[in-house]
Design an enzyme around this catalytic site. Structure first.
Site, short mmCIF file in Angstrom:
data_model
loop_
_atom_site.label_atom_id
_atom_site.label_comp_id
_atom_site.label_asym_id
_atom_site.label_seq_id
_atom_site.Cartn_x
_atom_site.Cartn_y
_atom_site.Cartn_z
NE ARG A 61 83.97 35.83 59.57
CZ ARG A 61 84.19 34.83 58.72
NH1 ARG A 61 83.27 33.93 58.43
NH2 ARG A 61 85.36 34.71 58.12
N GLY A 62 83.44 37.73 56.34
CA GLY A 62 84.24 37.10 55.29
C GLY A 62 84.21 38.05 54.11
CB ALA A 63 86.91 39.53 52.08
NE ARG A 104 84.29 43.78 59.61
CZ ARG A 104 84.77 42.54 59.68
NH1 ARG A 104 84.16 41.55 59.04
NH2 ARG A 104 85.86 42.27 60.36
CD GLN A 238 86.33 35.56 63.28
OE1 GLN A 238 87.11 35.28 64.17
NE2 GLN A 238 86.10 36.81 62.92
CG ASP A 279 89.67 40.29 55.10
OD1 ASP A 279 90.36 39.42 55.64
OD2 ASP A 279 88.44 40.33 55.18
CG ASN A 289 93.29 36.50 56.31
OD1 ASN A 289 92.17 36.66 55.83
ND2 ASN A 289 93.63 35.40 56.94
CE LYS A 290 89.28 38.19 61.67
NZ LYS A 290 88.67 39.44 62.22
O1 MRU Z 1 86.54 39.66 60.50
P1 MRU Z 1 86.18 38.61 59.51
O2 MRU Z 1 85.70 37.35 60.17
O3 MRU Z 1 85.28 39.10 58.42
O4 MRU Z 1 87.59 38.28 58.85
C1 MRU Z 1 87.60 37.42 57.76
C2 MRU Z 1 88.92 37.01 57.31
O5 MRU Z 1 89.94 37.52 57.69
C3 MRU Z 1 88.91 35.97 56.24
O6 MRU Z 1 90.01 35.15 56.33
C4 MRU Z 1 88.90 36.69 54.88
O7 MRU Z 1 87.84 37.59 54.83
C5 MRU Z 1 88.78 35.76 53.76
S1 MRU Z 1 87.18 35.05 53.60
C6 MRU Z 1 87.15 34.12 52.20
#
Ligand code: MRU
Length: 388
Positions: A61-63, A104, A238, A279, A289-290
């Site tokens: 996970r993470g963009a 996703r 997270q 994201d 973002n999250k």
């Molecule tokens: O659902 P996730 O855990 O993939 O969400 C991730 C985020 O919102 C992060 O802050 C974002 O992807 C940036 S990661 C460098």
């Protein structure tokens, strides 16, 4: 296939091994982020269903990380089709890309990496300057859609070799970009700063350093005294499981807070800057973002605290005019109702709204920190300029 490791406390492992190929380059190996911080479990994935599931269930996970992972997944899975004709191979690869991309919807890095891999399969390697321009991205995306082929390959094997190179390049570029983001981000920090962050935008969400955590890790390496407040980041925690873990492992002074405590730590005067990842950043600077990030931005505005969004330029999507056009992923209500508790915490039949992301309005953002520099308002103009 599962490979257990027990004695892994080393920062370099966190940074280098969260996504990699196995030795034979027949599987993608990931550190399962759903098991952290208690268990460091590496998974070796070599089927399309496993790869889809890893993205969907946030094992990876993470963009930026899901973009890197998709590149490697397309490479290793494509290796299984070496005997196909070029035409059949491209057809299957396109289907695979669409399948992985559907895991996703919000982070643009996933579709960005899939398009990039398809483009390379169809048109051959391009000169990568580490940072495609918006125009290039547009042109390349169009050439994929129209099936225009400029450097046709003679065999599936030739395309597979190109895909391997490209996937490795995506990861190498990510490492270089994160380092640059860390350097630019560090330029707005000063010794003694308190920084609040939300979700996880550290090495686990990328390949190395991370985005929002990059400047903090770099500053710490250089001997700066920085204090981080990490929102736990409901519902999937997270912040608690990953950000607190990464910072603690690196020796950074980190304090975990519940999401609804951000206001009090700001009011106490403990937060000098907010750093978050992203994201997808729309052309007008609105940033997804999250879930919970936009609330943090509103609080920061109220308390007069600079709010920075950090991410690679591959997260900026000039084709999306504003945050209104960003698709927000809705996830399983059980993530809220049952997942973290011995017994369910809510009535079984209660309705639940579980959006995974929200969009922070560009008017709340002080600056967007990328590998190419810091973009300040007016974002519409200056983001375009960044790619010109
Ligand atoms: O659902 P996730 O855990 O993939 O969400 C991730 C985020 O919102 C992060 O802050 C974002 O992807 C940036 S990661 C460098």
């Amino acid at each position: 296939m599962t490979e257990m490791r027990t004695d892994q406390n080393k920062k370099e492992e966190l940074q280098a091994e969260n996504i990699r190929l196995n030795e034979e380059e027949t599987a993608v190996v990931i550190l399962d982020q759903t098991k952290l911080p208690g268990i460091r479990e590496f998974l070796s994935l070599d089927t399309k269903e496993e790869c889809f599931d890893a993205i969907k269930t946030l094992k990876v996970r993470g963009a930026p990380a899901i973009g890197i992972f998709a590149g490697y997944a397309m490479y290793v899975l494509a290796k299984q089709w070496e005997k196909l004709s070029v035409e059949e191979f491209i057809k299957k690869l396109t289907e695979l890309g669409a399948y992985l991309n559907s895991a996703r919807p919000t982070a643009v890095n996933l579709s960005w990496a899939v398009k990039r891999m398809l483009r390379v399969a169809e048109s051959g390697p391009e000169k990568s300057d580490n940072s495609e321009s918006a125009e290039n991205r547009q042109r390349n995306a169009e050439s994929v859609l129209t099936g225009q082929q400029t450097k046709e390959a003679n065999s599936a094997a030739e395309i597979i070799a190109r895909l391997g190179e490209e996937a490795k390049m995506i990861q190498a570029e990510d490492i270089a970009m994160c380092r640059k983001i860390a350097e630019y981000g560090l330029s707005v920090l000063k010794d003694g700063d308190g920084i609040l962050t939300h979700c996880n935008a550290g090495p686990l969400a990328t390949s190395c350093y991370g985005t929002a955590l990059g400047p903090i890790l770099l500053g710490h390496e250089q001997g700066m005294n920085l204090k981080v407040y990490a929102d736990e980041t409901r519902p999937l925690l997270q912040g608690a499981r990953l950000t607190a873990y990464e910072l603690e492992q690196a020796g950074v002074d980190v304090t975990l807070i519940c999401d609804n405590m951000a206001s009090i730590v700001m009011k106490n005067g403990w937060v000098d800057k907010v750093f978050v990842g992203c994201d997808r950043v729309a052309a007008n600077g609105d940033a997804a973002n999250k879930i919970g990030t936009s609330g943090v931005a509103i609080l920061a505005k109220y308390y007069g605290i600079p709010f920075y969004v950090l991410g690679p330029s591959s997260t900026i999507d000039l084709d999306t005019p504003s945050g209104n056009e960003i698709t927000i992923e809705l996830r399983d209500p059980d993530e809220i109702k049952t997942m973290w508790y011995e017994n369910p915490m809510a009535p079984e039949a209660v309705n639940c709204y579980n959006p995974s992301f929200d969009v922070t309005d560009h008017s709340l953002i002080s600056g967007i920190i990328t590998e190419k520099g810091i973009v300040y308002p007016p974002f519409e103009e200056n983001l375009k300029e960044l790619f010109s």
